[in-house]
Write a protein that holds these residues in place. Structure first.
Motif, short mmCIF file in Angstrom:
data_model
loop_
_atom_site.label_atom_id
_atom_site.label_comp_id
_atom_site.label_asym_id
_atom_site.label_seq_id
_atom_site.Cartn_x
_atom_site.Cartn_y
_atom_site.Cartn_z
N PRO A 478 0.14 5.72 -3.09
CA PRO A 478 -0.30 5.19 -4.40
C PRO A 478 -0.73 6.29 -5.37
O PRO A 478 -0.98 5.99 -6.54
N PHE A 479 -0.83 7.53 -4.90
CA PHE A 479 -1.32 8.61 -5.74
C PHE A 479 -0.18 9.55 -6.11
O PHE A 479 -0.19 10.75 -5.81
N ARG A 480 0.82 9.00 -6.75
CA ARG A 480 2.00 9.77 -7.14
C ARG A 480 1.62 10.89 -8.10
O ARG A 480 0.86 10.68 -9.05
N LEU A 481 2.18 12.05 -7.86
CA LEU A 481 1.94 13.20 -8.74
C LEU A 481 3.12 13.34 -9.69
O LEU A 481 4.18 13.85 -9.33
N GLY A 482 2.92 12.87 -10.90
CA GLY A 482 3.91 13.10 -11.93
C GLY A 482 3.58 14.35 -12.71
O GLY A 482 2.93 15.27 -12.20
N ILE A 483 3.99 14.40 -13.96
CA ILE A 483 3.73 15.60 -14.78
C ILE A 483 2.23 15.77 -15.00
O ILE A 483 1.68 16.87 -14.83
N ILE A 484 1.55 14.70 -15.34
CA ILE A 484 0.11 14.80 -15.61
C ILE A 484 -0.66 15.13 -14.33
O ILE A 484 -1.54 16.00 -14.31
N GLY A 485 -0.31 14.44 -13.25
CA GLY A 485 -0.98 14.70 -11.97
C GLY A 485 -0.76 16.13 -11.49
O GLY A 485 -1.69 16.78 -10.98
N SER A 486 0.45 16.64 -11.64
CA SER A 486 0.74 18.01 -11.25
C SER A 486 -0.01 19.01 -12.12
O SER A 486 -0.50 20.04 -11.64
N ALA A 487 -0.11 18.69 -13.42
CA ALA A 487 -0.87 19.58 -14.32
C ALA A 487 -2.34 19.63 -13.91
O ALA A 487 -2.96 20.70 -13.91
N LYS A 488 -2.90 18.47 -13.53
CA LYS A 488 -4.29 18.46 -13.07
C LYS A 488 -4.45 19.27 -11.79
O LYS A 488 -5.45 19.98 -11.62
N ALA A 489 -3.47 19.18 -10.90
CA ALA A 489 -3.55 19.94 -9.65
C ALA A 489 -3.48 21.44 -9.92
O ALA A 489 -4.19 22.23 -9.29
N LEU A 490 -2.64 21.84 -10.86
CA LEU A 490 -2.54 23.26 -11.21
C LEU A 490 -3.85 23.77 -11.80
O LEU A 490 -4.30 24.88 -11.49
N GLU A 491 -4.45 22.96 -12.67
CA GLU A 491 -5.73 23.37 -13.25
C GLU A 491 -6.82 23.39 -12.19
O GLU A 491 -7.68 24.28 -12.17
N LEU A 492 -6.79 22.44 -11.28
CA LEU A 492 -7.75 22.39 -10.19
C LEU A 492 -7.64 23.63 -9.31
O LEU A 492 -8.65 24.19 -8.87
N ALA A 493 -6.41 24.09 -9.07
CA ALA A 493 -6.20 25.28 -8.26
C ALA A 493 -6.87 26.50 -8.87
O ALA A 493 -7.45 27.33 -8.17
N ALA A 494 -6.78 26.63 -10.20
CA ALA A 494 -7.43 27.76 -10.86
C ALA A 494 -8.93 27.74 -10.64
O ALA A 494 -9.55 28.76 -10.35
N ARG A 495 -9.54 26.55 -10.77
CA ARG A 495 -10.98 26.43 -10.53
C ARG A 495 -11.33 26.81 -9.09
O ARG A 495 -12.31 27.51 -8.83
N MET A 496 -10.54 26.31 -8.15
CA MET A 496 -10.83 26.55 -6.74
C MET A 496 -10.64 28.01 -6.36
O MET A 496 -11.30 28.51 -5.44
N ALA A 497 -9.76 28.72 -7.07
CA ALA A 497 -9.43 30.09 -6.70
C ALA A 497 -10.43 31.12 -7.21
O ALA A 497 -10.47 32.24 -6.70
N ILE A 498 -11.22 30.77 -8.21
CA ILE A 498 -12.05 31.77 -8.90
C ILE A 498 -12.96 32.51 -7.93
O ILE A 498 -13.08 33.73 -7.97
#
Length: 727
Positions: A478-498
């Motif tokens: 139910p949690f399909r990653l489309g363009i918006i979901g993938s963009a959120k994941a990419l931004e989340l990765a930056a936060r997690m990596a700092i």
């Protein structure tokens, strides 16, 4: 990170969870940005992660340039999302803006001048045709000291004027501008710096290097606490006081300009640690972010509950499985405690574990995630970078020790549950096994990652394929990653990596000082001198140094520093590089549960509501096997898959028996209550069984059988658990 009613997208629970899980210290100082600042940070994070994925897979970039931009981008994002200190809970709307006005004008004015000077230099070169020699001297001369002033004032005023929790203060804007200026200057003078840095630096080179190092230290302090910053500061100080130190610590000393510019080269900050954070770490954190955004990570936890929740002491066993799965891709021991412990620790307390044991079990399990293949919390990537040993060989070698560690922790919690008569969770409160079995395809990203590695793909390509598979698998949920979901994941990765990026850059400072002063080689000579009298004594010495260097530090940095100081000495003793680095790696990792500074145990204690020091001692006991196994694979490398298959099998099976006896000795329960004498004999038998030698294995096995028969005789074959201890 708490949500604000006005924050809109900032209410995203994934981001809040990631921020909490990623920070080992200073979580409460993370900002919850709102309005346009939130969207600016979102764009920065999305761009930052996308840039790395494109460079790693599509558009290769010159190495120094890539690493400089990697560090500079992390500094910009880090100063935006993490405040200098915890914001006040109540902030008056009428702030003392008059008191801030003059400092703000000076600091921001200097920051704008520094940025403007760099922009002018780029225009002169690329628009007006100037070369480096024809540019006016005053441009970069004034730029250098202005940049340093901006950095110092920004760090100072971030403390003087209390930060806001929902917006970026002007002092942090100045630090973000300084970060951009440092990166832009280094890229602008790249070819010259590769020749002159650390040898014939100019005055602007010196100022820029000092400013860059201060920025890295300040961000590290914000995201990982003071321990690593203090150690880095001590090493920097060592670079100047060496002529007055005795014995092996003495060196000739260095000029400040040569010293600091050397640290900002590929011998220091831009060296192996940043090489790893700019490639493997950012890639696998992006992989973890996509798993989290698609809720596959939740499936791992639910699967663990379904598999072990019904067993006696079930939540503790869930903590072991879930922390092993999540910890290997999380990258921080204490961060993993926060991520999974908030769920498992209350449940452990509910079934009968006292608060101290609950926090300690989660801490020990989360720390073990750092040694669990295939990702090993980024430590394996640094090891591959330093040693040149193929990554696939490292994760094969790590398999048996990791299994032994988690088996030991499992036996510890199982025997404590048996000793205190605990039960598992009722079936109605657990996920349905049938439903989870129908979703086994959610394990596909992990399976694809492992398969790609052993099919010969590079680590970067395998990680990228696994990341893409996480997106595809999400389409079946139910949690399909489309363009918006993938963009959120990419931004989340930056936060997690700092945090890890800052830690790796800071560790690079320490590695640079060690390389410049040669103290690592002198320490190796000292270790050899000790080994002439006793190799075992030298090993204890190396163990102690590795644990001390790792105390209070994230595991990635702990290993990077210990590998520079301790591992070369072990290799000079004749130890194989693989064995030497695994020996150091294990003790650097388990420093997270070693008193008196045990970050993972302290995080567990905070959630469990127990006394931190007693919790750390309990975590030390639960993770006891990790202190013994490195000595065993030092003397018998079969535990690292070195040797013939029958020898490896024998060593593994007897070591498994040994860790069970070790757990029984520690918990005082071996098919019934064990007396002090039985516990002592169990401990001796455990050491014999773990040792790997055929004769000692037979002795250990024999002792185990004799003690088993004795215990069954004493208990009458039906051991009765005592009343559970009070919490």
């Amino acid at each position: 990170m708490t949500s604000s009613e006005k924050s809109g997208p900032a209410e995203d629970k994934d981001i809040a969870a990631a921020a909490a899980a990623d920070a080992e210290e200073g979580t409460s100082s993370q900002r919850n940005l709102t309005r346009w600042q939130y969207w600016l940070l979102f764009a920065l994070g999305l761009t930052y992660t996308s840039f790395h994925l494109l460079v790693l897979n599509v558009f290769p970039m010159e190495t120094w340039t890539f690493r400089i931009l990697h560090v500079a981008g992390a500094l910009v994002i880090g100063f935006a999302i993490v405040a200098a200190c915890v914001p006040p809970s109540e902030q008056s709307p009428g702030r003392r803006w008059l008191l801030e006005l003059l400092p703000m004008v000076i600091t921001v004015g200097a920051a704008l001048y520094a940025v403007g000077a760099v922009i002018a230099a780029y225009l002169m070169r690329h628009v007006w045709g100037y070369d480096s020699w024809s540019m006016p001297d005053w441009l970069f001369q004034s730029f250098g000291w202005t940049l340093l002033a901006t950095t110092v004032l920004g760090i100072l005023f971030a403390w003087v004027f209390k930060p806001r929790s929902d917006r970026i203060g002007w002092y942090d804007w100045s630090l973000m501008a300084a970060s951009v200026s440092v990166g832009a200057y280094l890229v602008f003078h790249l070819e010259d710096l590769q020749f002159r840095a650390g040898v014939m630096p100019t005055q602007p080179d010196f100022w820029v290097s000092v400013a860059g190092i201060l920025l890295i230290l300040e961000l590290t302090r914000r995201v990982a606490g003071m321990a690593l910053v203090v150690i880095a500061a001590v090493f920097i100080l060592y670079g100047f006081i060496g002529p007055w130190l005795p014995g092996v610590l003495e060196h000739g000393g260095y000029n400040a300009d040569r010293f600091f510019t050397y640290l900002y080269t590929d011998n220091g900050i831009l060296g192996p640690t940043t090489a790893v954070s700019s490639t493997y770490i950012i890639l696998f954190i992006a992989f973890a972010a996509f798993l989290q955004a698609s809720k596959v990570g939740d499936y791992f936890v639910n699967f663990a509950f379904a598999a072990a929740g019904r067993a006696r002491g079930g939540p503790a066993k869930v903590a072991i499985f879930a922390s092993g799965l999540m910890g290997m891709i999380n990258g921080t021991s204490a961060g993993n405690v926060v991520a999974t412990g908030s769920l498992t620790i209350p449940l452990m307390k509910r079934v009968g574990y006292n608060p101290r044991s609950s926090g300690a079990i989660e801490a020990a399990a989360s720390t073990g995630g750092q040694i669990m293949p295939p990702v090993m919390g980024a430590g394996a990537f640094i090891m591959a970078e330093i040693t040149g040993i193929p990554y696939t060989e490292l994760i094969i070698a790590a398999l048996i020790p990791a299994v032994l560690y988690f088996a030991s922790v499992y036996f510890m919690v199982d025997l404590e549950a048996a000793k205190t008569g605990m039960k598992g969770l009722p079936s109605k409160e657990l996920p349905k096994v049938g439903k989870l079995l129908r979703q086994l395809y959610l394990f596909a990203p992990i399976i694809i990652l492992i398969g790609a590695l052993f099919m010969g793909y590079s680590v970067i390509r395998a990680g990228t394929v696994a990341l893409m598979s996480a997106v595809v698998v999400s389409w079946l949920t139910p949690f399909r990653l489309g363009i918006i979901g993938s963009a959120k994941a990419l931004e989340l990765a930056a936060r997690m990596a700092i945090q890890l990026i800052a830690v790796c850059a800071c560790a690079g400072i320490i590695v640079g000082v060690i390389g410049l002063t040669g103290v690592g080689l002198r320490f190796s000579s000292m270790l050899l001198a000790v080994a002439d009298n006793s190799q075992l004594l030298a090993l204890f010495f190396a163990m102690g140094i590795s644990v001390i260097l790792g105390m209070g530090m994230p595991t990635t940095a702990a290993y990077a520093v210990a590998a520079s100081v301790v591992a070369p000495g072990l290799i000079q003793m004749g130890v194989e590089p693989l064995v030497a680095h695994f020996f150091v790696f294990y003790y650097a990792v388990i420093s997270a549960i070693t008193p008196p500074v045990a970050l993972a145990a302290y995080a567990g204690a905070a959630i469990a509501g127990s006394e931190p020091m007693r919790t750390s001692v309990t975590a030390f006991k639960i993770g006891l096997a990790a202190f013994i196994v490195p000595f065993i694979f030092f003397y018998h490398p079969a535990l690292l898959m070195e040797g013939e298959w029958w020898k490896i099998t024998q060593s593994f099976l007897t070591a498994l028996l040994g860790v069970f006896m070790l757990a029984a000795a520690a918990q005082g329960w071996f098919f019934g209550l064990a007396s002090s004498v039985v516990r002592g004999l169990l401990f001796i038998g455990a050491l014999m069984a773990i040792s790997g030698d055929l004769l000692s294995d037979a002795v250990g096995l024999g002792m185990g059988v004799v003690l088993l028969l004795w215990q069954l005789k004493v208990s009458g074959g039906k051991p009765k658990p005592p009343v559970a201890e009070a919490s």
